[in-house]
Design a protein around this motif. Sequence first.
Motif, mmCIF file in Angstrom:
data_model
loop_
_atom_site.group_PDB
_atom_site.id
_atom_site.type_symbol
_atom_site.label_atom_id
_atom_site.label_comp_id
_atom_site.label_asym_id
_atom_site.label_seq_id
_atom_site.Cartn_x
_atom_site.Cartn_y
_atom_site.Cartn_z
ATOM 1 N N LYS A 1 0.832 -1.207 0.000
ATOM 2 C CA LYS A 1 0.000 0.000 0.000
ATOM 3 C C LYS A 1 0.870 1.263 0.000
ATOM 4 C CE LYS A 1 -4.088 2.100 0.743
ATOM 5 N NZ LYS A 1 -5.264 1.960 -0.138
ATOM 6 N N LEU A 2 2.028 1.173 0.643
ATOM 7 C CA LEU A 2 2.916 2.331 0.702
ATOM 8 C C LEU A 2 3.456 2.675 -0.677
ATOM 9 C CD1 LEU A 2 4.920 1.561 3.990
ATOM 10 C CD2 LEU A 2 2.949 3.077 3.687
ATOM 11 N N GLU A 3 3.609 1.676 -1.534
ATOM 12 C CA GLU A 3 4.091 1.933 -2.889
ATOM 13 C C GLU A 3 3.022 2.634 -3.710
ATOM 14 O OE1 GLU A 3 6.417 2.450 -5.945
ATOM 15 O OE2 GLU A 3 7.167 1.470 -4.115
ATOM 16 N N THR A 4 1.791 2.188 -3.574
ATOM 17 C CA THR A 4 0.702 2.807 -4.351
ATOM 18 C C THR A 4 0.423 4.235 -3.891
ATOM 19 O OG1 THR A 4 -1.031 1.943 -2.887
ATOM 20 C CG2 THR A 4 -0.354 0.556 -4.717
ATOM 21 N N MET A 5 0.804 4.555 -2.644
ATOM 22 C CA MET A 5 0.570 5.905 -2.120
ATOM 23 C C MET A 5 1.888 6.654 -1.891
ATOM 24 S SD MET A 5 -2.590 5.366 0.572
ATOM 25 C CE MET A 5 -2.659 7.138 0.888
ATOM 26 N N TRP A 6 2.911 6.264 -2.613
ATOM 27 C CA TRP A 6 4.238 6.879 -2.460
ATOM 28 C C TRP A 6 4.156 8.411 -2.512
ATOM 29 C CZ3 TRP A 6 9.261 5.291 -1.644
ATOM 30 C CH2 TRP A 6 10.268 6.239 -1.887
ATOM 31 N N GLY A 7 4.722 9.048 -1.487
ATOM 32 C CA GLY A 7 4.785 10.504 -1.448
ATOM 33 C C GLY A 7 3.547 11.199 -0.942
ATOM 34 N N GLN A 8 2.418 10.489 -0.865
ATOM 35 C CA GLN A 8 1.212 11.094 -0.301
ATOM 36 C C GLN A 8 1.318 11.135 1.228
ATOM 37 O OE1 GLN A 8 -2.526 9.489 -1.873
ATOM 38 N NE2 GLN A 8 -1.411 8.609 -3.619
ATOM 39 N N ASP A 9 0.586 12.047 1.822
ATOM 40 C CA ASP A 9 0.627 12.175 3.273
ATOM 41 C C ASP A 9 -0.068 10.997 3.961
ATOM 42 O OD1 ASP A 9 2.097 14.431 3.351
ATOM 43 O OD2 ASP A 9 0.483 15.776 3.963
ATOM 44 N N LEU A 10 0.471 10.632 5.109
ATOM 45 C CA LEU A 10 -0.183 9.630 5.951
ATOM 46 C C LEU A 10 -1.574 10.146 6.315
ATOM 47 C CD1 LEU A 10 0.025 7.025 7.760
ATOM 48 C CD2 LEU A 10 0.805 8.560 9.589
ATOM 49 N N PRO A 11 -2.630 9.408 6.014
ATOM 50 C CA PRO A 11 -3.984 9.887 6.316
ATOM 51 C C PRO A 11 -4.179 10.149 7.809
ATOM 52 C CG PRO A 11 -4.063 8.007 4.825
ATOM 53 C CD PRO A 11 -2.651 8.114 5.306
ATOM 54 N N GLU A 12 -4.857 11.235 8.113
ATOM 55 C CA GLU A 12 -5.142 11.562 9.505
ATOM 56 C C GLU A 12 -5.995 10.483 10.160
ATOM 57 O OE1 GLU A 12 -5.089 13.167 13.130
ATOM 58 O OE2 GLU A 12 -3.860 13.781 11.404
ATOM 59 N N SER A 13 -6.791 9.775 9.360
ATOM 60 C CA SER A 13 -7.627 8.706 9.899
ATOM 61 C C SER A 13 -6.789 7.539 10.425
ATOM 62 C CB SER A 13 -8.585 8.194 8.823
ATOM 63 O OG SER A 13 -7.870 7.680 7.704
#
Length: 492
Positions: free
Chosen positions: A91-103
């Motif tokens: 999942k970290l690869e698919t969201m590379w560079g995006q912020d860690l969700p506050e949820s």
Amino acid sequence: MDIQDQIFDNVHDQLSRRNFLGQSSVGLGAIALASLLNPSSASATSLFGGTSPGENPAVGKPHFPPKVKRVIYLFQSGAPSQLDLFDYKPKLETMWGQDLPESVRKGQRLTGMTAGQSRFPLAASTFKFAQYGPDRMWMSELLPHTARIAGDLTFIRSMNTEAINHDPAVTFFQTGSQQAGRPSFGSWVSYGLGSDNQNMPAFVVLLSKGRDGDQPLYAKLWSNGFLPSVHQGVVFRSGPDPVYYLNNPPGIDRPSRRRMLDYLTKLHQEQYKQVLDPEINSRMAQYEMAYRMQTSVPETLDISKEPDYIFDMYGPDSRKPGTFAANCLLARKLVEKDVKFVQLYHQGWDQHGNLPNDIRIQAKSVDQASAALVMDLKQRGLLDDTLVIWGGEFGRGPYSQGKLTRENYGRDHHPRAFSVWMAGAGVKKGMVYGQTDDFGYNVVNQPVHVHDFQATVLHLLGVDHEKLTFKSQGRRYRLTDVHGKVVKPLLA
């Protein structure tokens, strides 16, 4: 007044009791020694525990039949990144560079290193992962040797702790408290179960470094705390003097030392009669142990007779004294001599920046030797009653500390979810226990707290963690404080 009375009067007048004990560096006691070496006796229970006989039934013997006789704890100081070693998160690869969700974070506090960041960009591991063993456990390409023993490993992926900084976190893992002053894990084991070899300490410590500039280690981590000093960890070092002050000083041969010790025994006996301080007996036992170790330690630490295939198994560093590989080989030799608790500390895992490069170097320094230790114990039949533990004080977070690139990123401390592994006696083989979320941030099932882990290891040693107590300053303490439960699904 005879000459002996004059000596004792002079001692009383010139030195305080503590100064006398501290400066009598070769003193020992014979009368109390038999009790100290047989701590299951009523007199030893009184000396060790400060309790009446029967009040602490763990002292000197297990509560129930143990599955483990010895522990080798390979502590990886600085906190290895589980996300780059064991806990694969695509999942970290698919969201590379995006912020860690506050949820996901849910307002949880961060450590001081990243609390001021305005963004928390997610960083997938740059290393390839594959599955190994019957339970198809994930491991990265950084640990090819460990991957080969996957069928012997028990992984806990759901470890968690409260401590967010290294010193309190390591102290918590090793003593059950974030504050210094409590007895270490090995000291509790020594106190509760005694020694299986009268010529070696029950608790031995070995130190190594993967790289310079990492978090320091302190003697408090292997201290006896408020337990009698006979239970403190004994540090073995590389070189001609493996234990400080063990060798005789120049001009003193072994028979001369024996005569000196025998006479000082009488001094200690008289001192004990006057003040009835159990610590005198502990000191006497330490001095007697030191005398016996003069013969046993050099023999145990001599690796010159090891065959070449053993050095090849542990790797080229095993021929270099003081390295992690050499210490793993020594750990095997120590448990062969029935040392009950061997603690290795390996520094170098604190990778806030330049993680891809540094963790590659660090993993290489431990991978082959860690796997070799398990295989070596197994081929000698020692893994049937020895438990090997591998892990650090907490884990690493899924977002990058500082600038994020494919070639360079760092990870901050992460106490909420991390991994350790065990191998050997009493635990299920090839098992993965616990699970983290898709970001590796929170535990989603089967959480294991540090106190639960401690309780489980004591249980494997045949000790009920709630009954292994010591009264100090009006309160009964234990390794797990007032917490902890045995993680029964891990048990074989």
